[in-house]
Design an enzyme around this catalytic site. Structure first.
Site, PDB file in Angstrom:
ATOM      1  CE  LYS A 187       2.261 -10.186   8.282  1.00  0.00           C
ATOM      2  NZ  LYS A 187       1.643 -11.431   7.815  1.00  0.00           N
ATOM      3  CD  GLU A 265       9.718  -1.366  -3.531  1.00  0.00           C
ATOM      4  OE1 GLU A 265       9.054  -1.091  -4.550  1.00  0.00           O
ATOM      5  OE2 GLU A 265      10.860  -0.938  -3.335  1.00  0.00           O
ATOM      6  CD  GLU A 399      -2.289  -3.278  -7.371  1.00  0.00           C
ATOM      7  OE1 GLU A 399      -2.639  -3.231  -6.179  1.00  0.00           O
ATOM      8  OE2 GLU A 399      -1.115  -3.416  -7.728  1.00  0.00           O
TER       9      GLU A 399
HETATM   10  P1  NAD Z   1      -1.604  -6.615   1.759  1.00  0.00           P
HETATM   11  O1  NAD Z   1      -1.323  -5.162   1.882  1.00  0.00           O
HETATM   12  O2  NAD Z   1      -2.973  -7.095   2.031  1.00  0.00           O
HETATM   13  O3  NAD Z   1      -0.668  -7.459   2.741  1.00  0.00           O
HETATM   14  C1  NAD Z   1       0.742  -7.376   2.694  1.00  0.00           C
HETATM   15  C2  NAD Z   1       1.295  -7.831   4.033  1.00  0.00           C
HETATM   16  O4  NAD Z   1       0.905  -6.901   5.050  1.00  0.00           O
HETATM   17  C3  NAD Z   1       0.814  -9.178   4.498  1.00  0.00           C
HETATM   18  O5  NAD Z   1       1.895  -9.882   5.084  1.00  0.00           O
HETATM   19  C4  NAD Z   1      -0.242  -8.833   5.539  1.00  0.00           C
HETATM   20  O6  NAD Z   1      -0.444  -9.836   6.501  1.00  0.00           O
HETATM   21  C5  NAD Z   1       0.340  -7.586   6.164  1.00  0.00           C
HETATM   22  N1  NAD Z   1      -0.636  -6.684   6.775  1.00  0.00           N
HETATM   23  C6  NAD Z   1      -1.980  -6.616   6.585  1.00  0.00           C
HETATM   24  N2  NAD Z   1      -2.515  -5.598   7.294  1.00  0.00           N
HETATM   25  C7  NAD Z   1      -1.492  -4.989   7.938  1.00  0.00           C
HETATM   26  C8  NAD Z   1      -1.399  -3.856   8.800  1.00  0.00           C
HETATM   27  N3  NAD Z   1      -2.465  -3.147   9.138  1.00  0.00           N
HETATM   28  N4  NAD Z   1      -0.185  -3.512   9.277  1.00  0.00           N
HETATM   29  C9  NAD Z   1       0.923  -4.202   8.932  1.00  0.00           C
HETATM   30  N5  NAD Z   1       0.905  -5.288   8.111  1.00  0.00           N
HETATM   31  C10 NAD Z   1      -0.294  -5.670   7.612  1.00  0.00           C
HETATM   32  O7  NAD Z   1      -1.119  -7.019   0.284  1.00  0.00           O
HETATM   33  P2  NAD Z   1      -1.295  -8.409  -0.454  1.00  0.00           P
HETATM   34  O8  NAD Z   1      -2.716  -8.613  -0.824  1.00  0.00           O
HETATM   35  O9  NAD Z   1      -0.604  -9.491   0.328  1.00  0.00           O
HETATM   36  O10 NAD Z   1      -0.430  -8.154  -1.786  1.00  0.00           O
HETATM   37  C11 NAD Z   1      -0.926  -7.530  -2.906  1.00  0.00           C
HETATM   38  C12 NAD Z   1      -0.456  -6.090  -2.988  1.00  0.00           C
HETATM   39  O11 NAD Z   1       0.968  -6.036  -2.935  1.00  0.00           O
HETATM   40  C13 NAD Z   1      -0.828  -5.412  -4.300  1.00  0.00           C
HETATM   41  O12 NAD Z   1      -1.326  -4.119  -4.057  1.00  0.00           O
HETATM   42  C14 NAD Z   1       0.511  -5.342  -5.047  1.00  0.00           C
HETATM   43  O13 NAD Z   1       0.583  -4.331  -6.017  1.00  0.00           O
HETATM   44  C15 NAD Z   1       1.473  -5.150  -3.940  1.00  0.00           C
HETATM   45  N6  NAD Z   1       2.830  -5.541  -4.351  1.00  0.00           N
HETATM   46  C16 NAD Z   1       3.745  -4.551  -4.603  1.00  0.00           C
HETATM   47  C17 NAD Z   1       5.030  -4.878  -5.051  1.00  0.00           C
HETATM   48  C18 NAD Z   1       6.053  -3.804  -5.350  1.00  0.00           C
HETATM   49  O14 NAD Z   1       7.234  -4.136  -5.486  1.00  0.00           O
HETATM   50  N7  NAD Z   1       5.685  -2.551  -5.454  1.00  0.00           N
HETATM   51  C19 NAD Z   1       5.394  -6.219  -5.214  1.00  0.00           C
HETATM   52  C20 NAD Z   1       4.443  -7.200  -4.942  1.00  0.00           C
HETATM   53  C21 NAD Z   1       3.155  -6.848  -4.496  1.00  0.00           C
END
Ligand code: NAD
Length: 497
Positions: A187, A265, A399
């Site tokens: 997803k 992650e 962050e």
């Molecule tokens: P997000 O947490 O908003 O969303 C990530 C994914 O989760 C999306 O596909 C979203 O649709 C889904 N999602 C949203 N709510 C959910 C829920 N309640 N249950 C299950 N899935 C849900 O993150 P984002 O804004 O897309 O990405 C940015 C974040 O990702 C930052 O915090 C960044 O640090 C982190 N990130 C971490 C790594 C790593 O390797 N540690 C790499 C890239 C990004």
């Protein structure tokens, strides 16, 4: 400046369906959503707006494919050939994949092409690992028995990914999962779904059987619904999530329903530490790319710059000078080093942190938009540096996920280690010094999953495990540890005679 909701409809914008059992499938509701480019507000794609029922259909396909053994029990050499072919097809389509990322997420063309190259290498690496799959035997401890330790695929793996590395993030999960023999449901984020759907199509072309790789897309409103369905499903054996720390917690709670394996992650606020004996010219250049790469929308970004007192002023000047050299502009231009932030929400959020920075530090450069009128409709922000920031301030602890740097002063090695560790996160970090003793002394005491010495993000060894300490996550991606995440051990004790 353009808004995410008022896009100029571009009739050439492609429509992407879900990908289930190697076929394009519309959402059961028939709904679609439009994606607006952060470059200029143009609609650049339409996607299936899926819900719970679509997620269930994808899970059913993945479950059936796993249980049939069509992939898990295929000869290793066959799986190796398919993964290698996948790498070749991705490479042949590098421009198409890069263009998608540029249009949907606003990342510069050069960064997008680098991401495709990373995806190719990852498939090649895990193709090689398939030929190396082996268990072990214990034969000489008890003469009348033989012990076998088998490594088996975990089963159906769900993958929930963010938008900032929209190709590499699915790839660093899918490639090891396929190497191990798992089947998957992905997803992607609504903010850049195209690369994941294209990837699934290329994998089918490479020979991945029906149901082994499935992709379900959804708009913002249903992202959590689909994500939670995958994380909670009793038919899913593992969930691998990349995203924010708060969402990671929600995924872990849902995954508790059947105690499935969880890999997270998450976010970071990594310290980049510069000692007074470092090569300061190089350190200043790299300190800027460490917080500006991908417009700062990078989990490992070096957004807390810790600088030793004795060189602080001189180093800050060099950082500001180098920040001024970044080329903020249309990501389709080959010379652009920083594109726009991904959407209005992200832009507003980052600008909120610019206000926080004004209260807890001194603005040294940036905090504003580039002057070019051609960029008015996009979500652009110049590289922004705040000096004299307290390590306990919000700017140094939270962050931002944008090109905003907090510069913090330290006295000596012990002080640097203490400040670096004063964070809820532990994802990455950098150490700059000419002394190997000092570098290793610091590296050993910092609680973070990845450290760069005299470099940042550009050291060149890509196949090493990546993952966080503390609130930055659980588990590792890439390297052989990334493969082990998709395997489980079975022990067999055989009585002889
Ligand atoms: P997000 O947490 O908003 O969303 C990530 C994914 O989760 C999306 O596909 C979203 O649709 C889904 N999602 C949203 N709510 C959910 C829920 N309640 N249950 C299950 N899935 C849900 O993150 P984002 O804004 O897309 O990405 C940015 C974040 O990702 C930052 O915090 C960044 O640090 C982190 N990130 C971490 C790594 C790593 O390797 N540690 C790499 C890239 C990004």
């Amino acid at each position: 400046m353009g808004s995410t909701s008022i896009g100029k409809l571009d009739s050439a914008a492609p429509a992407f369906s879900n990908w289930i059992a190697n076929r394009p499938v519309e959402a059961l509701s028939g709904k679609v959503f439009e994606h607006v480019s952060p470059i200029d507000g143009t609609v650049v794609a339409r996607f299936a707006d899926s819900g719970e029922a679509d997620a269930a259909e994808a899970i059913r396909a993945a479950r059936a494919a796993f249980d049939s053994g069509v992939w898990a029990n295929a000869p290793a050499r066959h799986r190796y050939k398919v993964l290698l072919k996948a790498a070749q097809i991705i490479e042949a389509n590098q421009q198409k994949l890069a263009d998608r990322m540029v249009l949907e997420s606003g990342k510069p063309a050069v960064t997008a092409l680098g991401e495709v190259a990373g995806a190719v290498k990852t498939f090649e690496y895990y193709a090689g690992k398939v030929l190396d799959l082996e268990g072990s035997a214990i034969s000489d401890r008890v003469p009348s028995a033989l012990g076998l330790i088998l490594r088996e695929p975990v089963g159906v793996a769900a993958m929930i990914t963010p938008w900032n590395f929209p190709l590499l993030n699915p790839v660093c999960k899918i490639a090891p999962a396929l190497a191990a023999g798992c089947t998957v449901v992905v997803k992607p984020s609504h903010l850049c779904s195209g690369p994941a759907v294209l990837l699934a199509q290329y994998l089918a072309e490479a020979g991945v059987p029906d149901g082994v790789v499935n992709v379900v897309t959804s708009a913002l409103e249903r992202g959590a619904v689909v994500g939670q369905s995958l994380a909670a499903s009793a038919d899913v054996d593992k969930v691998a999530f990349t995203g924010s720390t708060a969402t990671g917690r929600a995924v872990m709670r849902a995954a508790a329903s059947n105690n499935k394996r969880v890999a997270l992650e998450l976010g970071g606020k990594s310290a980049n530490i510069v000692f007074d004996d470092a090569d300061l010219d190089t350190a200043a250049k790299v300190a800027v790319s460490a917080f500006c790469f991908n417009s700062g929308q990078q989990c490992s970004a070096g957004t807390r710059l810790l600088v030793q007192d004795s060189v602080y002023d001189r180093f800050l000047d060099a950082v500001v000078r180098n920040a001024g050299l970044q080329i903020v502009g249309d990501p389709r231009e080959p010379t652009t080093t920083m594109g726009p932030l991904v959407n209005r929400e992200q832009y507003d959020r980052v600008m909120g942190y610019v206000e926080v920075g004004r209260e807890c530090g001194k603005l040294a450069i940036g905090g504003d938009r580039p002057a070019a009128p051609a960029l008015d409709r996009g979500f652009y922000l110049n590289p922004t540096v705040f000096a004299d920031v307290g390590n306990d301030s919000r700017l140094a602890q939270e962050e931002v996920f944008g090109p905003v740097l907090a510069v913090v002063r330290f006295k000596d090695q012990a002080d640097a280690i203490r400040l670096a560790n004063e964070s809820r996160y532990g994802l990455a970090g950098g150490v700059w010094t000419r002394s190997l003793d000092r570098a290793l002394g610091v590296v050993r005491r910092i609680r973070t999953g990845k450290l760069f010495v005299n470099g940042y993000n550009n050291v060149g060894i890509d196949d090493m495990p990546h993952g966080g300490y503390k609130d930055s996550g659980i588990g590792r991606e890439f390297g052989r540890e990334g493969l082990a995440e998709y395997q489980q051990l079975k022990t067999v004790q055989i009585k002889l005679g």
